[in-house]
Write an enzyme that holds these catalytic residues in place. Structure first.
Site, PDB file in Angstrom:
ATOM      1  N   LYS A   1      -1.605   6.775 -11.220  1.00 58.88           N
ATOM      2  CA  LYS A   1      -1.063   6.496  -9.887  1.00 58.88           C
ATOM      3  C   LYS A   1       0.443   6.511 -10.054  1.00 58.88           C
ATOM      4  O   LYS A   1       1.021   5.596 -10.646  1.00 58.88           O
ATOM      5  CB  LYS A   1      -1.525   5.139  -9.356  1.00 58.88           C
TER       6      LYS A   1
ATOM      7  N   GLY B   1       2.455  -4.780  -0.236  1.00 62.55           N
ATOM      8  CA  GLY B   1       2.329  -6.233  -0.150  1.00 62.55           C
ATOM      9  C   GLY B   1       2.702  -6.825   1.196  1.00 62.55           C
ATOM     10  O   GLY B   1       2.686  -8.039   1.361  1.00 62.55           O
TER      11      GLY B   1
ATOM     12  N   ALA C   1      -1.314   0.957   0.188  1.00 65.32           N
ATOM     13  CA  ALA C   1      -0.342  -0.103   0.499  1.00 65.32           C
ATOM     14  C   ALA C   1      -0.233  -0.380   1.997  1.00 65.32           C
ATOM     15  O   ALA C   1      -0.310   0.528   2.823  1.00 65.32           O
ATOM     16  CB  ALA C   1       1.053   0.207  -0.038  1.00 65.32           C
ATOM     17  N   GLY C   2      -0.053  -1.658   2.302  1.00 57.46           N
ATOM     18  CA  GLY C   2       0.215  -2.069   3.676  1.00 57.46           C
ATOM     19  C   GLY C   2      -0.941  -2.747   4.377  1.00 57.46           C
ATOM     20  O   GLY C   2      -0.760  -3.364   5.419  1.00 57.46           O
TER      21      GLY C   2
ATOM     22  N   ASN D   1      -4.236  -4.037  -3.027  1.00 54.17           N
ATOM     23  CA  ASN D   1      -4.232  -5.089  -4.038  1.00 54.17           C
ATOM     24  C   ASN D   1      -4.016  -6.448  -3.383  1.00 54.17           C
ATOM     25  O   ASN D   1      -4.903  -7.287  -3.318  1.00 54.17           O
ATOM     26  CB  ASN D   1      -3.146  -4.801  -5.084  1.00 54.17           C
ATOM     27  N   THR D   2      -2.814  -6.629  -2.807  1.00 57.74           N
ATOM     28  CA  THR D   2      -2.424  -7.941  -2.294  1.00 57.74           C
ATOM     29  C   THR D   2      -3.387  -8.479  -1.234  1.00 57.74           C
ATOM     30  O   THR D   2      -3.699  -9.680  -1.230  1.00 57.74           O
ATOM     31  CB  THR D   2      -0.999  -7.857  -1.705  1.00 57.74           C
TER      32      THR D   2
END
Lengths: 298, 66
Positions: free
Chosen positions: A99, A160, A186-187, A208-209
């Site tokens: 990645k 995040g 992301a987001g 992830n977050t």
């Protein structure tokens, strides 16, 4: 296998790619991975901590029989550093996939697309399967694909941030023109964001977050699994076109009401008061003056 | 002699192989990757790669990330 995700010839049953950072504990992470049903997780490449050796190995908390490892180059600000990091990640010996992140700005963590493209070219030539994290920019995505990226991974919003898909139209355009898988990376903040990404046609979502920092990461992982599946199904099912005004679901014929709404509009308060009076005391109490009870819309 | 290991000065008694260095650090070779003077060293070359004074060595592993 119904509707798998295929990247560079490798097949995944799940369209959800999950991170391994920020979890409250390795055990919670492992449970969240199970709940998400993911088959690919990202990991970061960092210097071994030579002074504190008490930390358990991340790899011990990943079920590698089921889950493919995707090393990232997070935190790299130059093509050179990203390339070095990718090479080290490959040398650990679990994956020649990367990645690819080349960050261009500290506050937003937005990618440096010029350096990203340069690093993509170098790593593709070295035999890597390159999955670049990029802007939600259709032109940047096209360039990355031309450079040999195995997928393109436009951001939905800053890493995040949990802001959701900020530019749905761009994601749709990126998917429309791409000949490689499109992973929204992301987001995502909550399940509906993941569903929206998939409804736009994305081939997968990476997060992830949103899972790791949820109050209950394992429950959120389940929610994300369902959202990605629901969004994918809705995309394949083909949504109805949007329209400005209503379109009745029940037949217009056979109504017992002889009066059309347009004819009735003059009746006003008097009609409603009469209707209420006939419905008994309990209802009258519930819709006391000023309470705005359900009777007001009848 | 002194090398730079993960960005910090690190004293070695003399020329040692990467295998010996990993052993002295109690690191499992299967869990790490090593770069020496900006070039990745293949795992099968750890036993034959000898470190020299002023070498820059990075030993990395996988940690949690997104």
């Amino acid at each position: 296998m119904a509707d798998p995700l295929v990247i560079a010839g490798k097949t995944f049953r799940s369209r959800l790619i999950v991170g391994t950072g920020k979890y409250p504990s390795p055990a919670v992470m492992a449970d969240a991975h199970v709940a998400s049903a993911t088959e690919m997780v990202t990991v970061a490449v960092r210097r071994v901590n030579l002074t504190d050796r008490s930390q358990p190995s991340l790899l011990d908390a990943i079920d590698r029989d089921r889950i493919f490892i995707l090393p990232n180059t997070a935190g790299c600000y130059t093509a050179e550093d990203a390339i070095r990091t990718a090479r080290l990640g490959r040398e650990v010996g679990l994956s020649n996939w990367v990645k690819l992140e080349v960050i261009g700005d500290e506050r937003t963590l937005f990618p440096d697309n010029v350096a990203l493209l340069e690093a993509t070219r170098v790593l593709v030539a070295e035999g890597f399967v390159v999955l670049p994290y990029t802007n939600d920019d259709p032109v940047a995505c096209r360039r990355l694909e031309e450079a040999g990226a195995a997928a393109v991974m436009p951001l939905g919003a800053p890493i995040g941030s949990g802001l959701g898909i900020q530019n749905p139209n761009n994601i749709r355009i990126i998917k429309d023109q791409a000949r490689v898988p499109v992973i929204v990376d992301a987001g995502v903040g909550t399940a509906s964001d993941a569903a929206i990404a998939m409804e736009l046609g994305a081939d997968g979502v990476l997060m992830n977050t949103a899972i790791a920092l949820a109050q209950d990461p394992v429950a959120m992982a389940s929610a994300m699994k369902l959202a990605v599946e629901a969004g994918r199904l809705a995309f394949l099912a083909g949504r109805i076109p949007r329209r400005e005004y209503a379109s009745a679901s029940s037949p217009a014929k056979g109504l017992i009401a002889a009066v059309s709404p347009s004819e009735r509009s003059g009746a006003g308060v008097e009609t409603r008061v009469t209707e209420r009076a006939s419905r008994g005391a309990a209802f009258a109490e519930a819709s006391a003056p000023g309470a705005g009870g359900p009777g007001d819309q009848s | 002699m002194t090398i730079r290991l993960n960005g910090e000065p690190y004293e070695l008694p003399g020329p040692v192989t990467l295998s010996a260095l990993l052993h002295s650090l109690d690191l499992d070779a299967r869990r790490v990757a090593i770069e020496r003077n900006l070039v990745v060293v293949k795992r099968q070359e750890y036993t034959t790669t000898t470190l020299h004074d002023s070498d820059e060595v990075e030993i990395v592993n996988f940690v949690g990330g997104g």
